[in-house]
Write a protein that holds these residues in place. Structure first.
Motif, PDB file in Angstrom:
ATOM      1  N   ASN A   1      61.717   6.969  42.409  1.00 24.21           N
ATOM      2  CA  ASN A   1      62.488   5.741  42.626  1.00 24.21           C
ATOM      3  C   ASN A   1      62.753   5.497  44.110  1.00 24.21           C
ATOM      4  N   LEU A   2      62.782   6.576  44.903  1.00 21.56           N
ATOM      5  CA  LEU A   2      63.012   6.410  46.338  1.00 21.56           C
ATOM      6  C   LEU A   2      61.861   5.669  47.007  1.00 21.56           C
ATOM      7  N   PHE A   3      60.713   5.677  46.361  1.00 15.49           N
ATOM      8  CA  PHE A   3      59.533   5.000  46.901  1.00 15.49           C
ATOM      9  C   PHE A   3      59.184   3.749  46.090  1.00 15.49           C
ATOM     10  N   LEU A   4      60.090   3.367  45.191  1.00 16.05           N
ATOM     11  CA  LEU A   4      59.867   2.214  44.318  1.00 16.05           C
ATOM     12  C   LEU A   4      58.511   2.321  43.628  1.00 16.05           C
ATOM     13  N   ALA A   5      58.233   3.524  43.126  1.00 17.24           N
ATOM     14  CA  ALA A   5      56.921   3.793  42.546  1.00 17.24           C
ATOM     15  C   ALA A   5      57.006   4.219  41.089  1.00 17.24           C
ATOM     16  N   ASN A   6      58.116   3.916  40.422  1.00 17.20           N
ATOM     17  CA  ASN A   6      58.224   4.295  39.019  1.00 17.20           C
ATOM     18  C   ASN A   6      57.172   3.590  38.170  1.00 17.20           C
ATOM     19  N   TRP A   7      56.795   2.354  38.575  1.00 12.62           N
ATOM     20  CA  TRP A   7      55.778   1.599  37.824  1.00 12.62           C
ATOM     21  C   TRP A   7      54.427   2.309  37.834  1.00 12.62           C
ATOM     22  N   LEU A   8      54.223   3.176  38.849  1.00 11.74           N
ATOM     23  CA  LEU A   8      52.951   3.874  38.992  1.00 11.74           C
ATOM     24  C   LEU A   8      53.027   5.312  38.478  1.00 11.74           C
ATOM     25  N   LEU A   9      54.180   5.985  38.720  1.00 12.90           N
ATOM     26  CA  LEU A   9      54.288   7.415  38.416  1.00 12.90           C
ATOM     27  C   LEU A   9      55.241   7.713  37.263  1.00 12.90           C
ATOM     28  N   GLY A  10      55.885   6.677  36.713  1.00 13.95           N
ATOM     29  CA  GLY A  10      56.903   6.893  35.697  1.00 13.95           C
ATOM     30  C   GLY A  10      56.332   7.201  34.322  1.00 13.95           C
ATOM     31  N   GLU A  11      57.263   7.499  33.408  1.00  9.55           N
ATOM     32  CA  GLU A  11      56.901   7.816  32.032  1.00  9.55           C
ATOM     33  C   GLU A  11      57.017   6.570  31.164  1.00  9.55           C
ATOM     34  N   GLU A  12      56.259   6.554  30.063  1.00  6.19           N
ATOM     35  CA  GLU A  12      56.241   5.394  29.185  1.00  6.19           C
ATOM     36  C   GLU A  12      57.378   5.479  28.169  1.00  6.19           C
ATOM     37  N   ARG A  13      58.580   5.515  28.664  1.00  5.56           N
ATOM     38  CA  ARG A  13      59.770   5.471  27.826  1.00  5.56           C
ATOM     39  C   ARG A  13      60.922   4.949  28.667  1.00  5.56           C
TER      40      ARG A  13
ATOM     41  N   MET B   1      54.437  -0.353  30.315  1.00  7.49           N
ATOM     42  CA  MET B   1      55.728  -0.881  29.878  1.00  7.49           C
ATOM     43  C   MET B   1      55.808  -2.373  30.217  1.00  7.49           C
ATOM     44  N   GLN B   2      56.694  -3.092  29.534  1.00  4.37           N
ATOM     45  CA  GLN B   2      56.835  -4.535  29.777  1.00  4.37           C
ATOM     46  C   GLN B   2      57.422  -4.843  31.156  1.00  4.37           C
ATOM     47  N   GLY B   3      57.942  -3.828  31.825  1.00  2.00           N
ATOM     48  CA  GLY B   3      58.445  -4.053  33.176  1.00  2.00           C
ATOM     49  C   GLY B   3      57.535  -3.465  34.234  1.00  2.00           C
ATOM     50  N   SER B   4      56.366  -2.948  33.839  1.00  2.00           N
ATOM     51  CA  SER B   4      55.453  -2.377  34.818  1.00  2.00           C
ATOM     52  C   SER B   4      54.929  -3.475  35.731  1.00  2.00           C
ATOM     53  N   ALA B   5      54.838  -3.177  37.015  1.00  2.00           N
ATOM     54  CA  ALA B   5      54.553  -4.200  38.022  1.00  2.00           C
ATOM     55  C   ALA B   5      53.267  -4.958  37.748  1.00  2.00           C
ATOM     56  N   LEU B   6      52.195  -4.253  37.344  1.00  2.00           N
ATOM     57  CA  LEU B   6      50.933  -4.940  37.120  1.00  2.00           C
ATOM     58  C   LEU B   6      50.929  -5.720  35.810  1.00  2.00           C
ATOM     59  N   VAL B   7      51.713  -5.260  34.852  1.00  2.00           N
ATOM     60  CA  VAL B   7      51.786  -5.956  33.560  1.00  2.00           C
ATOM     61  C   VAL B   7      52.459  -7.314  33.709  1.00  2.00           C
ATOM     62  N   VAL B   8      53.455  -7.400  34.589  1.00  2.00           N
ATOM     63  CA  VAL B   8      54.191  -8.666  34.752  1.00  2.00           C
ATOM     64  C   VAL B   8      53.724  -9.472  35.963  1.00  2.00           C
ATOM     65  N   LEU B   9      52.657  -9.039  36.624  1.00  2.00           N
ATOM     66  CA  LEU B   9      52.192  -9.726  37.825  1.00  2.00           C
ATOM     67  C   LEU B   9      51.825 -11.184  37.547  1.00  2.00           C
ATOM     68  N   PHE B  10      51.376 -11.460  36.325  1.00  2.00           N
ATOM     69  CA  PHE B  10      50.969 -12.831  36.012  1.00  2.00           C
ATOM     70  C   PHE B  10      52.126 -13.817  36.148  1.00  2.00           C
ATOM     71  N   LEU B  11      53.362 -13.337  35.984  1.00  2.00           N
ATOM     72  CA  LEU B  11      54.518 -14.227  36.097  1.00  2.00           C
ATOM     73  C   LEU B  11      54.667 -14.762  37.525  1.00  2.00           C
ATOM     74  N   PHE B  12      54.416 -13.920  38.480  1.00  2.00           N
ATOM     75  CA  PHE B  12      54.458 -14.341  39.892  1.00  2.00           C
ATOM     76  C   PHE B  12      53.404 -15.416  40.152  1.00  2.00           C
ATOM     77  N   PHE B  13      52.187 -15.205  39.673  1.00  2.00           N
ATOM     78  CA  PHE B  13      51.119 -16.193  39.882  1.00  2.00           C
ATOM     79  C   PHE B  13      51.396 -17.482  39.123  1.00  2.00           C
ATOM     80  N   LEU B  14      52.075 -17.378  37.983  1.00  2.00           N
ATOM     81  CA  LEU B  14      52.448 -18.590  37.262  1.00  2.00           C
ATOM     82  C   LEU B  14      53.419 -19.427  38.101  1.00  2.00           C
ATOM     83  N   GLY B  15      54.380 -18.773  38.762  1.00  2.00           N
ATOM     84  CA  GLY B  15      55.279 -19.489  39.656  1.00  2.00           C
ATOM     85  C   GLY B  15      54.528 -20.141  40.798  1.00  2.00           C
ATOM     86  N   TRP B  16      53.536 -19.455  41.336  1.00  2.00           N
ATOM     87  CA  TRP B  16      52.672 -20.017  42.381  1.00  2.00           C
ATOM     88  C   TRP B  16      52.004 -21.293  41.864  1.00  2.00           C
TER      89      TRP B  16
END
Length: 842
Positions: free
Chosen positions: A614-626, A689-704
């Motif tokens: 979490n100190l590196f804001l990398a839970n989306w990459l190194l975290g567990e699926e729970r 996970m539904q909050g994983s950065a790459l899974v929700v990336l489409f939302l950012f592009f939708l705003g674009w």
């Protein structure tokens, strides 16, 4: 134009009170020509958008005289030119003749017909010498590519003394078309009444005009006679070109983007309407009979409309042609599509509110007043730095300098910012760093007396700021204070905001009466705000309330990512320069990361919360699926990843070119691609996970994509994409519908009216939403089991965190900017301060 009578009974000029046929116009023009006599003379004409002024101008030309056309609304410029060139006859704006001498004091070259200032209303003695052949050729060139017909009618949105406005008159009269002659602004309802009554088919504007047209909702006006709109007088942002081209397609008119200079009589190139969507950054192709080439990186024009040369004094009026090809001073290139683009300036001219300004001339004029100044500029801003030296910045009279700069440049004082610096910024070679001058003024102007955002909460204060007056008497009017055509549009907009409605004769109404009208205005019960602002405020309230167990309304965090994408495009990607975009995105990521780590790091090191990742804001990459505490900052991680991905995209030239060509198509394609990444056949790094950065990336592009949707058809396309993606994202109908509701509001209702009492609350919650999100988890750790207190405390502590953090950053920014000014003076690159736009980007 020489044979006006040939068009007989056809309509020639329409005003609010009169309609003249060509036969009637010809008789009045011939009368002026006869009164001027047969001896060829230098005739100064005040170029007002009045019938008498137009007739005086045409009469002087018809009589074979040389016309010096000057602004009617700038007495200093008018008198400066009169003193410099000593005309034989003066024709005022009312048509009155002032015969200075019966003969002529000048030797006038046989080909010379018209003299125009090189820099608008400044009164610069440097004039462009134009021949009758120049005028006829360019009128024919313009009439040809615009396909001007006898049935056309052009509304005069620009001054007669301005080469663009004059070219509209020349080109239409040359084809037997008509002119709707007026000096009213496009923000005045009376202008549109005349436009409709005259069945006008043509509207011309500089970039600032299009800002005003946006304000009066021009795109939705019922103007059945309108056939085409032209734009020149400065670069219109490519996104605006696309926008207005699409509006034109929807409303049945064409947009012609044009390029020109006074030295070319008016026009040198135009962009055919069919290319406006594909090549919005282009100036197009040369006008018929003209040619462009790129010589050593500079655009060089050849054609029958190239001036005879310059005149710096009366003696130069006898000179023959001294210029064959026009070196434009613009850097440019010819694209693979065969059109030309302007890539920069090689000379010291700029455009402010569509007004061409010679920066060197303004600089020299200010130095004559004993000031060590440097001048730079861009569209909408004339920037002046003054070396304070030992007297100190507090002893510099910013107001006096601003008024002097306004007099020398012709720009309204409100478009001029003056900043005192210890020393002028220079490059390593000892030359002035004009890029640093502009940067310094943009950074520091809001904290000096030279601010362009002066107090305008009263009519007197508004007039003082806009017109550069130190005192405004109750009996003063806009006209008596010296208001002109440029300040007219700005003051009318601000006055309407102050009064609620704009009185028809406001420009001749005393300040005292306008102040009384402002005092009688009933207190507003609602205010207009951007929908995305109150959606941010509502989203953070629902997020915190759900986490505190006050209620369960999930889905707004996903909607927030769409809002982020929407705002990033509007602010961070507003510039066309890749360097500026990258810098803005990087600063935006910094503004997100730093306040987050300021909470996460101490919470982990001293409280035992979270994981090292979490100190590196990398839970989306190194975290567990729970689910668990490490996922609490998934939104922050997704936001940072989205910004980094955006940086990577805009850094690729091919992607930047694709975005310019397909401003909506590219983000829609990215949305679709990112949405499919959720499918199992794509091996994503990290958990799904539904909050994983790459899974929700489409939302950012939708705003674009939403930010780029400028027409109704495009809004429906983006709506369909939102329904398919956001509406099915989690599989939880209640959650997905709430997210979708936020998105649809953003698409279809960009502005909202909310009660005045709620505005401060909404502003604070929207501005502090990032900080509330970051810190509310630590507040909840201490108040679990007490939903309402936890909810209230989380919001209160988050707002407090925002206040402390932003005030601390502002203090640092002031120190950095001060240090930056000192370093710039020593020839170093100025440090760019933290921008308030970054907060808006989130």
């Amino acid at each position: 134009m020489r044979d006006l009578a040939a068009h007989g009974s056809a309509r020639a000029v329409v005003t609010e009170h009169d309609t003249l046929t060509y036969a009637e116009l010809a008789r009045r023009v011939d009368a002026v020509a006869e009164s001027l006599g047969t001896t060829r003379r230098l005739v100064l004409v005040e170029g007002a958008n009045h019938l008498e002024s137009l007739i005086g101008y045409l009469g002087a030309l018809a009589g074979g005289h040389v016309v010096l056309l000057v602004p009617s609304d700038s007495e200093p410029a008018r008198e400066t030119l009169r003193a410099a060139y000593d005309p034989d006859v003066v024709i005022g704006a009312s048509g009155a003749l002032d015969v200075v001498r019966e003969g002529s004091a000048h030797e006038l070259h046989p080909d010379l017909a018209l003299l125009l200032s090189t820099s608008g209303s400044t009164g610069s003695p440097k004039l462009v010498r134009l021949s009758w052949d120049n005028l006829a050729a360019n009128a024919d060139q313009i009439a040809t590519y615009l396909n001007i017909r006898e049935t056309d009618c052009a509304a005069t949105t620009l001054p007669l003394h301005y080469c663009y406005g004059l070219s509209v008159v020349h080109s239409h009269l040359s084809r037997g078309a008509s002119i709707a002659l007026t000096d009213l602004s496009v923000v005045d309802e009376c202008f549109w009444n005349l436009f409709r009554a005259a069945r006008a088919t043509t509207l011309a504007g500089v970039p600032y005009t299009f800002e005003l047209l946006e304000r009066v909702r021009f795109g939705s006006m019922d103007l059945p006679s309108l056939r085409y709109v032209t734009q020149a007088g400065g670069r219109l942002d490519p996104e605006q070109v696309r926008h207005w081209a699409e509006v034109g397609q929807a409303r049945g008119w064409d947009l012609f983007v044009m390029y020109g200079q006074t030295e070319a009589t008016a026009r040198m190139a135009y962009l055919p309407p069919r290319l406006a969507l594909e090549q919005p950054a282009s100036i197009g192709v040369p006008v018929p009979g003209g040619s462009l080439e790129v010589v050593d990186g500079e655009l060089v024009y050849s054609g029958p409309n190239v001036m005879l040369g310059y005149a710096d004094s009366p003696a130069d009026l006898a000179l023959p042609r001294t210029v064959e090809r026009l070196r434009t001073g613009d850097l440019g290139r010819r694209t693979e599509a065969g059109v030309y683009e302007v890539t920069g300036r090689s000379s010291r001219f700029t455009k402010v509110l569509g007004h061409r300004i010679d920066l060197d001339q303004v600089e020299r004029g200010l130095r004559l007043g004993g000031h060590d100044v440097r001048c730079a500029g861009r569209e909408g801003l004339l920037a002046v730095t003054v070396a304070a030296g030992e007297v100190g910045p507090g002893l510099v009279d910013h107001g006096a300098l601003r008024r002097s700069a306004a007099r020398l440049s012709g720009a309204p004082p409100s478009a001029i910012a003056v900043v005192a610096v210890p020393e002028q910024p220079v490059r390593a070679n000892g030359k002035t760093d004009y890029a640093a001058v502009l940067s310094l003024v943009e950074q520091l102007r809001d904290r000096t007396d030279g601010s362009a955002t002066a107090r305008t909460d009263t009519v007197a204060a508004l007039y003082a700021a806009a017109l550069g007056r130190s005192q405004v008497a109750p009996s003063s009017t806009f006209v008596t204070l010296g208001g002109d055509s440029l300040s007219y549009v700005e003051v009318s907009i601000r006055l309407e905001q102050l009064l609620g409605t704009l009185p028809p004769s406001w420009h001749v109404t005393p300040v005292a009466e306008l102040e009384e009208a402002a005092a009688r205005r009933p207190a507003a019960t609602h205010r207009t705000v951007e929908t995305n602002v109150w959606l941010r405020a509502l989203a953070i309230v629902l997020i915190v309330g759900t986490h505190a167990d006050v209620f369960v309304l999930q889905g707004t965090a996903h909607a927030l990512l769409v809002l982020v994408g929407y705002n990033v495009v509007r602010f961070a990607l507003a510039s066309e320069r890749a360097r500026d975009r990258l810098r803005s995105l990087a600063r935006g990521a910094t503004r997100v990361v730093l306040p987050t780590l300021a909470v996460v790091v101490p919470a982990h090191l001293f409280g035992g919360y979270y994981e090292t990742r979490n100190l590196f804001l990398a839970n989306w990459l190194l975290g567990e699926e729970r689910l668990g505490p490490p996922w609490r900052f998934w939104f922050i991680e997704a936001l940072v990843v989205a910004l980094v991905v955006a940086m990577g995209l805009v850094a690729v030239p091919a992607v930047a070119r694709a975005e310019r060509r397909w401003p909506l198509g590219l983000p829609l394609a990215l949305t679709a691609l990112a949405f499919t990444l959720r499918l199992p056949l794509f091996p994503l790094p990290g958990p799904r996970m539904q909050g994983s950065a790459l899974v929700v990336l489409f939302l950012f592009f939708l705003g674009w994509s939403i930010a780029r949707a400028s027409t109704r058809r495009q809004q429906w396309i983006v709506t369909a994409v939102a329904v398919v993606s956001v509406g099915t994202f989690s599989g939880n109908p209640a959650r997905d519908l709430l997210s979708l509701a936020f998105v649809l509001l953003l698409i279809w209702k960009p502005l909202s009216r909310i009660p005045v009492a709620l505005v401060p609350v909404v502003q604070v919650l929207a501005a502090s939403s990032l900080y509330v999100y970051v810190i509310h988890w630590q507040v909840l750790e201490h108040l679990w089991g007490a939903p309402v207190p936890a909810f209230v405390a989380s919001l209160a502590v988050g707002v407090g965190y925002w206040w402390v953090w932003t005030n601390g950053v502002d203090a640092v920014r002031r120190g950095v900017s001060g240090l930056s000014a000192g370093r710039s003076a020593a020839g170093r690159e100025p440090t760019i301060g933290l921008s308030a736009d970054l907060l808006r980007s989130y």
